[in-house]
Design a protein around this motif. Structure first.
Motif, PDB file in Angstrom:
ATOM      1  N   SER A 124       0.873  -1.219   0.185  1.00 51.82           N
ATOM      2  CA  SER A 124       0.013  -0.233  -0.099  1.00 51.82           C
ATOM      3  C   SER A 124       0.928   1.308  -0.165  1.00 51.82           C
ATOM      4  O   SER A 124       0.678   2.259  -0.832  1.00 51.82           O
ATOM      5  N   ARG A 125       1.871   1.272   0.889  1.00 49.77           N
ATOM      6  CA  ARG A 125       2.687   2.556   0.978  1.00 49.77           C
ATOM      7  C   ARG A 125       3.582   2.668  -0.123  1.00 49.77           C
ATOM      8  O   ARG A 125       3.720   3.799  -0.738  1.00 49.77           O
ATOM      9  N   GLU A 126       4.245   1.452  -0.516  1.00 53.52           N
ATOM     10  CA  GLU A 126       4.964   1.652  -1.825  1.00 53.52           C
ATOM     11  C   GLU A 126       4.140   2.014  -3.134  1.00 53.52           C
ATOM     12  O   GLU A 126       4.639   2.836  -3.905  1.00 53.52           O
ATOM     13  N   SER A 127       2.825   1.517  -3.213  1.00 54.71           N
ATOM     14  CA  SER A 127       1.919   1.904  -4.319  1.00 54.71           C
ATOM     15  C   SER A 127       1.616   3.325  -4.417  1.00 54.71           C
ATOM     16  O   SER A 127       1.750   4.096  -5.351  1.00 54.71           O
ATOM     17  N   PHE A 128       1.207   3.804  -2.901  1.00 58.42           N
ATOM     18  CA  PHE A 128       1.010   5.453  -2.850  1.00 58.42           C
ATOM     19  C   PHE A 128       2.000   6.129  -3.363  1.00 58.42           C
ATOM     20  O   PHE A 128       1.978   7.098  -4.013  1.00 58.42           O
ATOM     21  N   SER A 129       3.394   5.892  -2.960  1.00 57.74           N
ATOM     22  CA  SER A 129       4.390   6.676  -3.415  1.00 57.74           C
ATOM     23  C   SER A 129       4.577   6.737  -4.854  1.00 57.74           C
ATOM     24  O   SER A 129       4.941   7.984  -5.460  1.00 57.74           O
ATOM     25  N   PHE A 130       4.483   5.571  -5.476  1.00 56.28           N
ATOM     26  CA  PHE A 130       4.725   5.627  -7.123  1.00 56.28           C
ATOM     27  C   PHE A 130       3.476   6.550  -7.706  1.00 56.28           C
ATOM     28  O   PHE A 130       3.732   7.129  -8.541  1.00 56.28           O
ATOM     29  N   PHE A 131       2.094   5.968  -6.966  1.00 59.35           N
ATOM     30  CA  PHE A 131       1.097   6.941  -7.917  1.00 59.35           C
ATOM     31  C   PHE A 131       1.061   8.288  -7.412  1.00 59.35           C
ATOM     32  O   PHE A 131       0.272   9.005  -8.380  1.00 59.35           O
ATOM     33  N   GLN A 132       1.352   8.471  -6.274  1.00 55.95           N
ATOM     34  CA  GLN A 132       1.359   9.981  -5.772  1.00 55.95           C
ATOM     35  C   GLN A 132       2.363  10.698  -6.821  1.00 55.95           C
ATOM     36  O   GLN A 132       1.958  11.862  -7.510  1.00 55.95           O
ATOM     37  N   ARG A 133       3.530  10.393  -6.992  1.00 61.82           N
ATOM     38  CA  ARG A 133       4.361  10.918  -8.073  1.00 61.82           C
ATOM     39  C   ARG A 133       4.014  11.152  -9.567  1.00 61.82           C
ATOM     40  O   ARG A 133       3.725  11.990 -10.363  1.00 61.82           O
ATOM     41  N   ALA A 161      -7.097   1.369  -0.050  1.00 56.85           N
ATOM     42  CA  ALA A 161      -6.394   2.162   1.053  1.00 56.85           C
ATOM     43  C   ALA A 161      -7.433   2.898   1.776  1.00 56.85           C
ATOM     44  O   ALA A 161      -8.325   3.361   1.400  1.00 56.85           O
ATOM     45  N   ARG A 162      -6.846   3.056   2.940  1.00 54.78           N
ATOM     46  CA  ARG A 162      -7.693   3.903   4.006  1.00 54.78           C
ATOM     47  C   ARG A 162      -7.426   5.369   3.872  1.00 54.78           C
ATOM     48  O   ARG A 162      -6.097   5.697   3.994  1.00 54.78           O
ATOM     49  N   GLN A 163      -8.189   6.410   4.458  1.00 52.96           N
ATOM     50  CA  GLN A 163      -7.824   7.796   4.390  1.00 52.96           C
ATOM     51  C   GLN A 163      -6.494   8.089   5.432  1.00 52.96           C
ATOM     52  O   GLN A 163      -5.598   8.654   5.357  1.00 52.96           O
ATOM     53  N   ALA A 164      -6.783   7.188   6.733  1.00 53.88           N
ATOM     54  CA  ALA A 164      -5.751   7.520   7.887  1.00 53.88           C
ATOM     55  C   ALA A 164      -4.320   7.019   7.162  1.00 53.88           C
ATOM     56  O   ALA A 164      -3.328   7.786   7.556  1.00 53.88           O
ATOM     57  N   TRP A 165      -4.479   5.965   6.443  1.00 55.86           N
ATOM     58  CA  TRP A 165      -3.024   5.649   5.752  1.00 55.86           C
ATOM     59  C   TRP A 165      -2.462   6.608   4.930  1.00 55.86           C
ATOM     60  O   TRP A 165      -1.388   6.887   5.093  1.00 55.86           O
ATOM     61  N   LEU A 166      -3.293   7.116   3.985  1.00 55.52           N
ATOM     62  CA  LEU A 166      -2.792   8.036   3.047  1.00 55.52           C
ATOM     63  C   LEU A 166      -2.387   9.144   3.665  1.00 55.52           C
ATOM     64  O   LEU A 166      -1.356   9.993   3.405  1.00 55.52           O
ATOM     65  N   ASP A 167      -3.168   9.684   4.829  1.00 57.89           N
ATOM     66  CA  ASP A 167      -2.580  11.012   5.448  1.00 57.89           C
ATOM     67  C   ASP A 167      -1.203  10.653   6.033  1.00 57.89           C
ATOM     68  O   ASP A 167      -0.287  11.588   5.826  1.00 57.89           O
ATOM     69  N   GLU A 168      -1.089   9.576   6.648  1.00 58.29           N
ATOM     70  CA  GLU A 168       0.247   9.036   7.199  1.00 58.29           C
ATOM     71  C   GLU A 168       1.426   9.024   6.023  1.00 58.29           C
ATOM     72  O   GLU A 168       2.558   9.651   6.271  1.00 58.29           O
ATOM     73  N   TYR A 169       1.174   8.423   4.947  1.00 57.87           N
ATOM     74  CA  TYR A 169       1.967   8.154   3.660  1.00 57.87           C
ATOM     75  C   TYR A 169       2.435   9.582   3.252  1.00 57.87           C
ATOM     76  O   TYR A 169       3.720   9.788   3.257  1.00 57.87           O
ATOM     77  N   ARG A 170       1.657  10.521   3.304  1.00 53.26           N
ATOM     78  CA  ARG A 170       1.786  11.786   2.625  1.00 53.26           C
ATOM     79  C   ARG A 170       2.614  12.659   3.558  1.00 53.26           C
ATOM     80  O   ARG A 170       3.562  13.372   3.325  1.00 53.26           O
ATOM     81  N   LEU A 171       2.275  12.470   5.036  1.00 55.25           N
ATOM     82  CA  LEU A 171       2.755  13.109   5.919  1.00 55.25           C
ATOM     83  C   LEU A 171       4.555  12.943   6.113  1.00 55.25           C
ATOM     84  O   LEU A 171       5.494  13.612   6.239  1.00 55.25           O
ATOM     85  N   PHE A 172       4.661  11.780   5.775  1.00 52.80           N
ATOM     86  CA  PHE A 172       6.209  11.039   6.047  1.00 52.80           C
ATOM     87  C   PHE A 172       6.596  10.610   4.491  1.00 52.80           C
ATOM     88  O   PHE A 172       7.783   9.646   4.572  1.00 52.80           O
ATOM     89  N   SER A 173       6.094  11.020   3.381  1.00 51.97           N
ATOM     90  CA  SER A 173       6.741  10.522   2.244  1.00 51.97           C
ATOM     91  C   SER A 173       7.986  11.259   1.680  1.00 51.97           C
ATOM     92  O   SER A 173       8.182  12.566   2.372  1.00 51.97           O
TER      93      SER A 173
END
Length: 215
Positions: free
Chosen positions: A173-182, A203-215
């Protein structure tokens, strides 16, 4: 059947819902842990019906790790080892010969093993590790994957659904978020639009908020 695969009694009954986005030629599927657990059960059932036995499961790092525990449970094969292989030093810098970065912790000489991974995509890791195991003295290698892509250089002995889609696994989930966010930021999507798409992958919103905060 689409979405809920829990009532499937055979691999070929499983059909995942395609996820598609505007102006994106790629189609995606997003299996859940429960989906993959059921696929693992069906694969174990197939192997049992075909008289497949093994001394050990050898799982490919890292994709094979999450569902190996389920495969152990469904097959009653208690011995497990992990092996990791990589083909690239850095992006677009390919090794002349693939590198084993995590070798087997035990001898497998004389054993029959199940070589397990989440997907046969290019299939090159499966081919390389199968050959490596045979050279290490393994008596028999049975290849098993949760998913299969028809362009793979190897067709596993047992495999789950065949798909051409991009598979978004829940344990990435986090790896996918980093790729797709970019990717999607470059394409002009807002964070809200990106989050909406990621939620379709589970993905859940809490996860996405955390991923974005520490990406």
């Amino acid at each position: 059947m689409f979405g809920d695969i829990s009532s499937a009694t055979k691999i070929d009954e499983i059909k995942f819902k395609n996820i598609a986005f505007p102006n994106d030629p790629i189609h995606y599927i997003a299996p859940t842990y429960d989906d993959m657990n059921h696929i693992t059960f069906l694969l174990a059932k197939q192997m049992r019906a075909n008289g497949i036995t093994a001394d050990r499961i050898v799982t490919l790092a890292k994709g094979g790790w999450p569902m190996t525990r389920s495969l152990v449970d469904f097959t009653k094969i208690k011995e497990v080892a992990s092996i990791g292989v990589k083909f690239y030093q850095k992006l677009n810098q390919r090794y002349e010969v693939p590198k084993i970065y995590q070798d087997l912790p035990v001898s497998v000489k004389g054993e029959s093993v199940i070589l397990f991974d989440d997907v046969a995509d290019t299939g090159k890791s499966l081919v390389y590790v199968k050959d490596y195991l045979l050279k290490a003295g393994v008596k028999q290698v049975t290849t098993v994957t949760l998913f299969y892509k028809s362009h793979s250089v190897i067709k596993p002995d047992f495999y789950g659904p065949t798909t051409a889609a991009w598979i978004v696994f829940p344990y990435e989930s986090r790896e996918s978020f980093s790729f797709f966010q970019r990717k999607w930021t470059k394409e002009g999507l807002s964070n809200e639009e990106i989050d909406s798409r990621m939620k379709q992958f589970g993905a859940r919103q809490a996860w996405l908020d955390e991923y974005r905060l520490f990406s």
